[in-house]
Design a protein around this motif. Sequence first.
Motif, mmCIF file in Angstrom:
data_model
loop_
_atom_site.group_PDB
_atom_site.id
_atom_site.type_symbol
_atom_site.label_atom_id
_atom_site.label_comp_id
_atom_site.label_asym_id
_atom_site.label_seq_id
_atom_site.Cartn_x
_atom_site.Cartn_y
_atom_site.Cartn_z
ATOM 1 N N ILE A 130 0.757 -1.014 -0.177
ATOM 2 C CA ILE A 130 -0.058 -0.180 -0.021
ATOM 3 C C ILE A 130 0.885 1.077 0.079
ATOM 4 O O ILE A 130 1.698 1.333 0.878
ATOM 5 N N LEU A 131 0.892 1.915 -1.255
ATOM 6 C CA LEU A 131 1.687 3.074 -1.178
ATOM 7 C C LEU A 131 0.763 4.298 -1.101
ATOM 8 O O LEU A 131 -0.322 4.483 -1.565
ATOM 9 N N MET A 132 1.084 5.070 0.063
ATOM 10 C CA MET A 132 0.322 6.225 0.611
ATOM 11 C C MET A 132 1.182 7.489 0.667
ATOM 12 O O MET A 132 2.561 7.608 0.694
ATOM 13 N N VAL A 133 0.557 8.699 0.643
ATOM 14 C CA VAL A 133 1.368 10.002 0.862
ATOM 15 C C VAL A 133 0.417 10.662 1.648
ATOM 16 O O VAL A 133 -0.805 10.849 1.797
ATOM 17 N N ARG A 134 0.937 11.533 2.800
ATOM 18 C CA ARG A 134 0.289 12.846 3.653
ATOM 19 C C ARG A 134 0.203 13.910 2.676
ATOM 20 O O ARG A 134 1.533 14.544 2.891
ATOM 21 N N SER A 135 -0.698 14.326 1.952
ATOM 22 C CA SER A 135 -0.691 15.388 0.952
ATOM 23 C C SER A 135 -1.773 16.389 1.442
ATOM 24 O O SER A 135 -2.815 16.276 1.923
ATOM 25 N N ALA A 136 -1.159 17.640 1.232
ATOM 26 C CA ALA A 136 -2.121 18.678 1.425
ATOM 27 C C ALA A 136 -3.243 19.122 0.292
ATOM 28 O O ALA A 136 -4.094 19.777 0.377
ATOM 29 N N GLN A 137 -2.980 18.321 -0.936
ATOM 30 C CA GLN A 137 -3.869 18.477 -1.937
ATOM 31 C C GLN A 137 -4.007 17.079 -2.601
ATOM 32 O O GLN A 137 -3.331 16.254 -2.342
ATOM 33 N N VAL A 138 -5.275 16.777 -3.448
ATOM 34 C CA VAL A 138 -5.491 15.628 -3.866
ATOM 35 C C VAL A 138 -6.612 15.884 -5.086
ATOM 36 O O VAL A 138 -7.387 16.545 -4.671
ATOM 37 N N ASN A 139 -6.210 15.289 -6.066
ATOM 38 C CA ASN A 139 -6.923 15.424 -7.144
ATOM 39 C C ASN A 139 -8.089 14.178 -7.299
ATOM 40 O O ASN A 139 -7.332 13.211 -7.974
ATOM 41 N N THR A 140 -8.960 14.200 -6.586
ATOM 42 C CA THR A 140 -9.881 13.122 -6.657
ATOM 43 C C THR A 140 -10.327 12.641 -7.655
ATOM 44 O O THR A 140 -10.804 11.459 -8.017
ATOM 45 N N SER A 141 -10.474 13.513 -8.980
ATOM 46 C CA SER A 141 -10.997 13.094 -10.221
ATOM 47 C C SER A 141 -9.937 12.171 -10.967
ATOM 48 O O SER A 141 -10.465 11.457 -11.882
ATOM 49 N N LEU A 142 -8.798 12.261 -10.383
ATOM 50 C CA LEU A 142 -7.741 11.222 -11.167
ATOM 51 C C LEU A 142 -7.648 9.792 -10.480
ATOM 52 O O LEU A 142 -7.325 8.908 -11.305
ATOM 53 N N LEU A 143 -8.393 9.764 -9.466
ATOM 54 C CA LEU A 143 -8.413 8.548 -8.863
ATOM 55 C C LEU A 143 -8.681 7.372 -9.573
ATOM 56 O O LEU A 143 -8.310 6.382 -9.639
ATOM 57 N N SER A 144 -10.032 7.559 -10.168
ATOM 58 C CA SER A 144 -10.635 6.539 -10.858
ATOM 59 C C SER A 144 -9.763 5.897 -12.120
ATOM 60 O O SER A 144 -9.995 4.770 -12.616
ATOM 61 N N HIS A 145 -8.840 6.885 -12.526
ATOM 62 C CA HIS A 145 -7.862 6.381 -13.776
ATOM 63 C C HIS A 145 -6.975 5.150 -13.448
ATOM 64 O O HIS A 145 -6.106 4.818 -14.286
ATOM 65 N N PHE A 146 -6.825 5.013 -12.074
ATOM 66 C CA PHE A 146 -5.623 4.083 -11.438
ATOM 67 C C PHE A 146 -6.064 2.912 -10.852
ATOM 68 O O PHE A 146 -6.959 3.212 -9.660
ATOM 69 N N ALA A 147 -5.961 1.780 -11.301
ATOM 70 C CA ALA A 147 -6.505 0.651 -10.395
ATOM 71 C C ALA A 147 -5.991 0.503 -9.288
ATOM 72 O O ALA A 147 -4.893 0.647 -8.900
ATOM 73 N N GLY A 148 -6.952 0.212 -8.053
ATOM 74 C CA GLY A 148 -6.619 0.072 -6.816
ATOM 75 C C GLY A 148 -6.291 1.227 -6.237
ATOM 76 O O GLY A 148 -5.759 1.245 -4.867
ATOM 77 N N SER A 149 -6.599 2.451 -6.521
ATOM 78 C CA SER A 149 -6.421 3.749 -5.937
ATOM 79 C C SER A 149 -7.588 4.040 -4.949
ATOM 80 O O SER A 149 -8.685 3.555 -4.974
#
Length: 469
Positions: free
Chosen positions: A266-285
């Motif tokens: 599980i690869l994660m990051v503590r981020s102040a920004q997130v583009n949730t519209s991009l999530l569905s483009h990547f499997a397992g996100s």
Amino acid sequence: MKLEVILVLDCGATNIRVIAVDRQGRNVAQAAVGNASEIASENSAWHQWSLEAILQRFATCCQKLATELSDCHIRGMTVTTFGADGTLVNEQGALLYPVMSWKCPRTESVMKGLNLFKRPKQLQEITGVGDFRFNTLYKLLWLKANHPQLLKQAHAWLFISSLINHRLTGKFTTDMTMAGTSQMLDIHQRDFSPDILEITGLPRRLFPRLVEAGEKVGTLQADAACLLGLPAGIPVIAAGHDTQFALFGAGAQPGQAVLSSGTWEILMVRSAQVNTSLLSHFAGSTCELDSRAGLYNPGVQWLASGVLEWVRKLMWPPETPWQTLIDEARVIPAGAEGLKMQCELLTSQYAGWRGVTLNTTRGHFYRAALEGLTEQLQQNLQSLEKIGNFRAGELLLVGGGSRNTLWNQIKANRLEIPIKVLSDAETTVTGAAMFGWYGLGEFASPEQARAQVHHHYRYFYPQTELNAL
């Protein structure tokens, strides 16, 4: 003078643990007992949790620690556990239905048949959470379809951490980090999404007061104190979903990528920004809320050591030590002499090896698996950098997979950044304890509390293959 400690009640899927942690993040006393879900009486294929059994297991741990805890002053308590699971309760907090386990398959048909929005993937844009059958949303919709009277009777839905906190304090609350796993929270607004609630017909009243990590939930009540063998009146401080506290407890800073390496990586990051519209483009996100308000935890997951375990069973005698595999792969040159492995065993019909010759040994196969998984890591890190709008300068590595030094070096060489391996195993407990100390007012921030902890890291730097070996 007695040693002052925070008591962390850690409810894992395989173990229940009670650990006393001092101000420096040191575990001064700990006990564990096994934990497991139960087969549901309605259907032998279904899994559920017994809250009473979990509480009794916590009591057993406390009993084991009775002598050691008698020498401690327990300043506070926190609870951390896995996400998504919970159930409906009445006004007294009694369960109206068993706690469905994340392992239970009954919600899969709900997930597959759900289409809330006209625009595909809008659900993940709002909530950040990917489509997993164990999501809270699907549990509630299953209950609505199969036991509609329970939703009418229910006073609240409580996640499993809040069920435990209610038994400890009598207070109805919702841990923010647990709500972030539900696929019902608007993670940008940090509240349950009015659109999702309206479309699904789930009432907002089901979800009690949201509490941030470090907020005081209440104090340990007499009946719970009697069960645990602890003094009544101990402050109970909110924590929540174990993943978020593992990130914090590992020492991860905002913008620092963290890889938890086990059966799954599980690869994660503590981020102040997130583009949730991009999530569905990547499997397992997926994306959850960080333990600190204002930060997000976007992430990607894939099967990793589970692939290596399959290779070991396929090519080595049972119970062969992992070091044997590592030693045989270590003498194979980088690139495994042309052998490549497609490691996506769960999703690709083309998974497996290519480039096999009569000179290929089982060491080649294992080396190719390590390199194939590292290629997946590289691709997923590039995806995560886009989602979280950051650039990884190093990779913080935790979990059982971090003990494979050959794999660590392959990762450093492939990613061309340092791999920073944390030797401390109890990152979830450390993180929850530091929020506990902060919640008691001992520190001005969780970060100030964490600064007292001495983390031990080992570094793997990008090297030529000759130097790496």
